[in-house]
Design an enzyme around this catalytic site. Structure first.
Site, PDB file in Angstrom:
ATOM      1  N   LYS A 112     -27.936  -5.392 -18.214  1.00 44.00           N
ATOM      2  CA  LYS A 112     -26.780  -4.479 -18.090  1.00 44.00           C
ATOM      3  C   LYS A 112     -27.141  -3.003 -18.180  1.00 44.00           C
ATOM      4  O   LYS A 112     -26.511  -2.185 -17.534  1.00 44.00           O
ATOM      5  CB  LYS A 112     -25.701  -4.840 -19.099  1.00 44.00           C
ATOM      6  N   ARG A 163     -17.119  -8.407 -33.128  1.00 42.58           N
ATOM      7  CA  ARG A 163     -16.812  -8.191 -31.730  1.00 42.58           C
ATOM      8  C   ARG A 163     -16.351  -9.560 -31.253  1.00 42.58           C
ATOM      9  O   ARG A 163     -15.384 -10.079 -31.795  1.00 42.58           O
ATOM     10  CB  ARG A 163     -18.000  -7.609 -30.963  1.00 42.58           C
TER      11      ARG A 163
HETATM   12  C1  LIG Z   1     -25.837  -6.232 -24.553  1.00 42.82           C
HETATM   13  C2  LIG Z   1     -25.915  -7.552 -25.147  1.00 42.82           C
HETATM   14  C3  LIG Z   1     -27.158  -8.052 -25.548  1.00 42.82           C
HETATM   15  C4  LIG Z   1     -28.450  -7.269 -25.428  1.00 42.82           C
HETATM   16  O1  LIG Z   1     -28.534  -6.298 -26.424  1.00 42.82           O
HETATM   17  P1  LIG Z   1     -29.849  -5.400 -26.611  1.00 42.82           P
HETATM   18  O2  LIG Z   1     -29.579  -4.646 -27.861  1.00 42.82           O
HETATM   19  O3  LIG Z   1     -29.945  -4.521 -25.414  1.00 42.82           O
HETATM   20  O4  LIG Z   1     -30.992  -6.308 -26.726  1.00 42.82           O
HETATM   21  C5  LIG Z   1     -27.190  -9.325 -26.086  1.00 42.82           C
HETATM   22  N1  LIG Z   1     -26.080 -10.062 -26.215  1.00 42.82           N
HETATM   23  C6  LIG Z   1     -24.859  -9.610 -25.850  1.00 42.82           C
HETATM   24  C7  LIG Z   1     -23.664 -10.489 -26.031  1.00 42.82           C
HETATM   25  C8  LIG Z   1     -24.742  -8.341 -25.304  1.00 42.82           C
HETATM   26  O5  LIG Z   1     -23.535  -7.901 -24.932  1.00 42.82           O
END
Ligand SMILES: *Cc1c(COP(=O)(O)O)cnc(C)c1O
Length: 371
Positions: free
Chosen positions: A39, A134
């Site tokens: 992302k 969350r």
């Molecule tokens: C963005 C996201 C991640 C990745 O997080 P990082 O800190 O970039 O490793 C993992 N799990 C979920 C549900 C996310 O939204």
């Protein structure tokens, strides 16, 4: 398109590739597979290709649009949708994602209808709430939800997971990881199913991982920031042997003058409705680079030179050049935080230049009203 259009973000594919390879090896040593989270780069297929080439099998993104982008570019991976699907996008999710993370029965029901229509099986991972507040099903409600899911056609429950350090800043502790393991074992036993994916968190799980010898039932982590910026995310400490500078912002000086350091005249609001306060530091070498808050989360930029960012408006970033001679036309380089990276990759005004394995410059997306 000028090869050196500014502003541009330089993406060092060799450094990203190195980080991925190291992380796959590191986490693999204790039986943890990593999903490569795309992302932060908006599902950029060039970056996705690097992740795949260095040993990642599953690519995860929070937006179905980004997964669609990678699918359209013929990236061959198992695609995971990280964000709970919206009810209205169930058909797209079934079409483009192999697995989605879910917390709502009404949505899973809609996915079941879409998958049945599509004559396919859609896999799901249930997210469990473990304190960060969350997404997640409260642990006490989990069994009831699963009972229901097991009656749905077109849906296969393949795992459970939890997320940390995103909203509440809550750490993935040994206790919470053990709780998740216990939940997973309990579900397998009670429903006589096997959960192939127990996904314990994200780049914030590094310290937990390093501190334990046995990761229990946790066999998966979803890693984005550690791949791109070479750090864990609880204290933003660099991870040994990783590059922290795979991404560099390059902006161009469009004005450079000696001016006072304190604004003069009657003072009202600035561009964003704040009442700015400035210290009088006498005359100052001031430079402007042509990037602003519309393009980047400016507070996440760190200049590579001994200069200081004073602030920004929509299209301008103001710099105290200190002892550096910045001339109009000079390029100024910055390291980026995760927030800055996200905004830069998303901005159509910032061109993307790949360095390392492939040399390409993408055009900024033209701003048109007809698509
Ligand atoms: C963005 C996201 C991640 C990745 O997080 P990082 O800190 O970039 O490793 C993992 N799990 C979920 C549900 C996310 O939204």
């Amino acid at each position: 398109m000028e090869p050196n259009h500014t502003p541009r973000i330089e993406i060092n594919l060799a450094k990203i590739g190195h980080n991925v390879k190291q992380l796959v090896e590191l986490y693999g040593k204790k039986g943890i597979e990593i999903m490569g989270v795309t992302k932060a780069v908006c599902g950029d297929p060039v970056v996705a290709e690097v992740l795949m080439n260095k040993g990642i099998l599953m690519l995860a993104d929070s937006r179905i649009t980004n997964i669609q982008r990678m699918q359209n570019a013929k990236i061959k991976a198992q695609f995971v949708l990280l964000r709970t699907p919206a009810l209205s996008e169930a058909n797209l999710v079934v079409k483009y994602a192999d697995i989605s993370m879910n917390t709502e029965l009404s949505v899973i029901n809609e996915l079941s209808i879409a998958a049945t229509k599509n004559k396919s099986i859609h896999k799901i991972i249930l997210m469990v709430e473990m304190g960060d507040l969350r997404e997640g099903i409260m642990p006490k409600d989990l069994e009831e939800v699963i009972q229901e899911i097991l009656t749905l056609k077109g849906i296969q429950l393949v795992g459970i997971g939890a997320n940390f350090a995103c909203f509440g800043g809550v750490k993935p502790s040994k206790a919470s990881m053990d709780d998740l393991s216990v939940l997973a074992s309990g579900i397998e036993e009670k429903f006589s199913i096997s959960l192939t994916c127990v996904t314990g968190g994200n780049s914030a799980n590094y310290n937990w991982f390093e501190s334990v010898t046995d990761t229990g039932k946790i066999n998966n982590l979803r890693i984005g920031e550690s791949i791109y910026l070479g750090c864990e995310t609880l204290d933003r400490e660099a991870i040994p042997e990783l590059f922290t500078d795979a991404f560099t912002l390059v902006a161009e000086v469009i004005e450079s003058k000696i001016k006072p350091s304190k604004p003069y005249g009657e003072i009202g609001q600035d561009a964003f409705g704040n009442h700015p306060k400035f210290e009088d530091r006498g005359q100052m070498k001031r430079a402007i680079v042509s990037i602003g808050s519309q393009d980047v989360h400016v507070s996440g930029l760190t200049p590579k030179l001994e200069i200081e960012i004073l602030g920004s408006s929509s299209d301008h970033t103001l710099i105290d050049a200190k002892n550096v001679d910045l001339k109009v036309g000079d390029e100024v380089k910055f390291n980026v935080s995760y927030g800055a990276l996200l905004s830069l990759m998303t901005s159509p005004y910032v061109s993307k230049k790949y360095i390392g394995e492939i040399r390409l410059v993408s055009k900024p997306i033209p701003l048109t009203t007809n698509s």
